[in-house]
Design an enzyme around this catalytic site. Sequence first.
Site, PDB file in Angstrom:
ATOM      1  N   ASP A 274      -7.823  -7.523  23.965  1.00 22.42           N
ATOM      2  CA  ASP A 274      -9.194  -7.891  23.611  1.00 22.42           C
ATOM      3  C   ASP A 274      -9.359  -9.404  23.537  1.00 22.42           C
ATOM      4  O   ASP A 274     -10.490  -9.897  23.455  1.00 22.42           O
ATOM      5  CB  ASP A 274      -9.579  -7.276  22.258  1.00 22.42           C
ATOM      6  CG  ASP A 274      -9.986  -5.821  22.380  1.00 22.42           C
ATOM      7  OD1 ASP A 274     -10.196  -5.358  23.517  1.00 22.42           O
ATOM      8  OD2 ASP A 274     -10.096  -5.144  21.343  1.00 22.42           O
TER       9      ASP A 274
ATOM     10  N   ASP B 292     -11.434   4.265  25.193  1.00 20.96           N
ATOM     11  CA  ASP B 292     -10.843   3.453  24.132  1.00 20.96           C
ATOM     12  C   ASP B 292     -10.174   4.322  23.065  1.00 20.96           C
ATOM     13  O   ASP B 292     -10.382   5.537  22.996  1.00 20.96           O
ATOM     14  CB  ASP B 292     -11.933   2.581  23.490  1.00 20.96           C
ATOM     15  CG  ASP B 292     -11.432   1.180  23.169  1.00 20.96           C
ATOM     16  OD1 ASP B 292     -10.214   1.017  22.965  1.00 20.96           O
ATOM     17  OD2 ASP B 292     -12.267   0.255  23.116  1.00 20.96           O
TER      18      ASP B 292
END
Length: 726
Positions: free
Chosen positions: A528, A464
Site C-alpha cells: 500500500d 482484498d
Amino acid sequence: MVGQNRHIKPTPNASKHMISKIISLQGRGTSLILETEGNALPIWRYFGAKLSADPDFASWQDTTPRASFSLDKNQPFRTIPLFGNGWFNTPAFTAHRHGRDWAHEISECRVQTSNKEISIVSLDKVAQIEFIQTIRLEPEFDVYAFQTTVKNLGSETLNVDRLMAGSIPVQSHFNRVNSFTGRHNNEFIPVSDGITRSGWQRINRRGLTSHDCPPYARVMSPTTGGFSGPVMAAHLAWSGNHEQLIEWCDYGFYIWQSGAWYAPGEIRLATGEQIKSPEWLVSFSENGENGVAQNLINHMRSLSPLWTSGQMSPRPVHLNTWEGLYFDHNEQDLMELASSAADLGVERFIVDDGWFAGRHDDTSSLGDWWADADKYPDGLAPLANHVKSLGMEFGLWVEPEMVNPKSRLFEKHPQWALQLPQRTPLESRNQLVLDMTNRDVQNYLFEKIESLLTNLPIDYLKWDHNRDLTQAGSDGFAVYTDQINASYALFQTIRDAYPNVEIEACAGGGGRIDAGILRLTHRVWASDCIDAVSRKRIQDGFLEYLPPEIMGTHIGASPAHSTGRSQNMDFRAAMAIIGHFGIELDPRKIPEPEKEKIKSWVNLYKNIRNITHTGQVWRGNVGDHVAWQVLGNKDKFYAFIFRMQPTEQRFPPYVSLPMVDLRTQYFVERVDPQKGQFDGFTGKEFLSLDSQGKKFSGDVLCQVGIRLPFMKAERCIVLKFSAISE
C-alpha cells in the site's frame, strides 16, 4: 542429463536382507540423491550442485562410526525424520491418539521413480498411519517441489500436531540465511542471520501469509554474491500459518524444514481422512543470488494463470481510484476521472473501496455487495459502460472474506463470522472474518460476486483481505488451515465460472503474496506504500522470488500518502514501470506538464512491456548509492539505473553488467522521457548515448561498464541494449 533419473546397482557390501539402491533426480545444474534401504524410508545422501555423470556412489554408504553415549545403531537423516525411535533433531511429523501412538517408525516403504519425480509411500503399521511423500523436479528451472500427505488408517481420531512439506540437507559451508520482515506499508525488509548450532526459525501465526514473516528464505556461503557462489532458496506455496526451521545435525550438516503451522487441536483426522502439506519450492544455483532468482521467477511463470496458454497478454496500464478518491464516490466524479484516465493512455480502470451499500468509511457495510443507491442511483452499469466506451477495461474492488459488524449481512447472520464461544470477538479495521468453511457463507459470497460479474462488464477484481486472523474458530475448534483451503476453493469456483476475469490478490498491500494464492490469481499488490524510495527496496525483495509482470506498481501522489515524502514525477514513474504499471492519483488535480510526463512514461511502458515482462531479471549495485536493474533477454534488455542518494564521490561511477555475453556487440541508447536532460556535468560518452546511441562490446560492458553522468538524488536513467547481428 537434464531430468534423468539414475538407478544404480546395489552397493557391494549391502547385506542380503538389507538391499540398498541409489536413486536420484538430475536437474540442469543440480543433483538430488537418496539411498533406499529395505523397508525403511530413503536416506538423504546429497542435495546441491550437479555431480559428475557417474560418481562413486558405493563409497557413500553410511559408515559413520558409533559414537560414545549413543544408540547401538546410528539413525540416519531420512526423507521424513520421525520422533520416538532415535532421531533427536526436530521431527517432520508429530501426532498422537489421545496421548498414545506418539512414537513413529516405518515398517513398509515403496519407492517409485520417474525422470522428474520420486514418490515414497510408507506405512507405520503400529500407529496405522500412511505417509505419501513426493519430490518433483522441474529440471529446466532447477526447482524441486516437496509435499507430504498423511492418512489415518486407524479406527480412532489421529491428532496431527506437525507436518512439514519437506526436510532437506544443507551443507555446512552455508553460513547465513536471508529472509524478510516488515509491516503494512513497509514490506520486504531484508533480514540476514548467521546459521549456527543455535539454529534459525521463523513462525507465522497471523492466519494469512503476513507482512512480517513471509514464507521465503535463502541460504548462502561466504563466497555467495550477486552473480556467483552457491545459494539455495525456498518458497512455501501457502497463504496461511507456516514455519521455517534450520538446525544443526550431528552428521555435519544443517537440516532445513518448512510447512504449515497448526494451531492446537486443529488437525483431527478421522478414519480414512488425510492431510496434505502445501508444496515447498526449493532451488539451488551456483550463479549467486541472481541465478537462483531466475530459477524461481521462471518456475513461477509456469504456475501462474497469466501464462497458462504459454503466452501472456500485455499487462494493461491501470488507474486505481483509492488514493485519488478514497471513500468519496460520486458517479459524475468517477466518470470524469475515467475520461481523464483514458486521456493518459490508461487501459484498465478500477473502482476501489467505497462503491457498495452504505460504505462511507471503513466502519460499515463489508458483506453488502451491491451498489450504494445514493452514490450510484442507477447502479454501477452507467459508470462501467462509460469506462468501456472509452476503450478501457472495468475493474472493481471487493473484500469477500470480511464482514463489518455494522452491515446487513452481520445483522442477519452473526454466526457466520469466525468466533469462539464465550469470547469477545476481536475486531481489526472494524471488521471480522467470515467463516469460509461454512457452506452457506460460500454460497452467499458466490451469489453476490456472480451477480456483479453477470450484470456488469467486469474484467477485473481487486480482491482484498485487510486483517489478520485471530479467533479462527468454528464450533470451538481452530480452522486456520480449513479457512485458507476454503478461500482457495471460492477463488477457484469464480475462476471456473468466469475464466476471462482477472483477479488481483491484495491484503493490506503485501500481506498475501505467495505461490499458493498466485496459482489462483493474476497479480498481487506489492504494498500500500507507493513512495518510490520505499518501493525500490520492496520491489527488490519481491523480485528475488516472483516475476515483475505480476507485481502491482503504481505512480502515487507527491507527497506520498503513506510516508509524506516527495519525489519528482519521472522518478516515481521510472520505479513503477518495472512491474505491472499503473496510476494511483487523481489526474484532474495535477498540472498539465505533469500529465504530459505521465503520458510519456505510459508510452514507454507500452513499448517495453513485451520485453520486461517476459525476460530475465538481474539486479546489482555499483556503490555510491547507485543501483541498477536489468529486465529482458540476451538479445534485447532495458537497464534501469537509480541514484538513491547524493553522490559521495568526485566523479560518478561506472555501471558494469556481469550478465552480458562477452562476445556480443550491443547498441546502447537512452530511452526514458528525460532524454536530453542532465543534472550537471556529463561525459562525452554518455552524451552520445543520449543523442544517437553508441556501440559497446560485451566484454567492455562487463569488465568496465558505462560511465554515468552526474545525477541528483532520486533520479533514474533507462537504457536500451540491443544485440547487433554479425
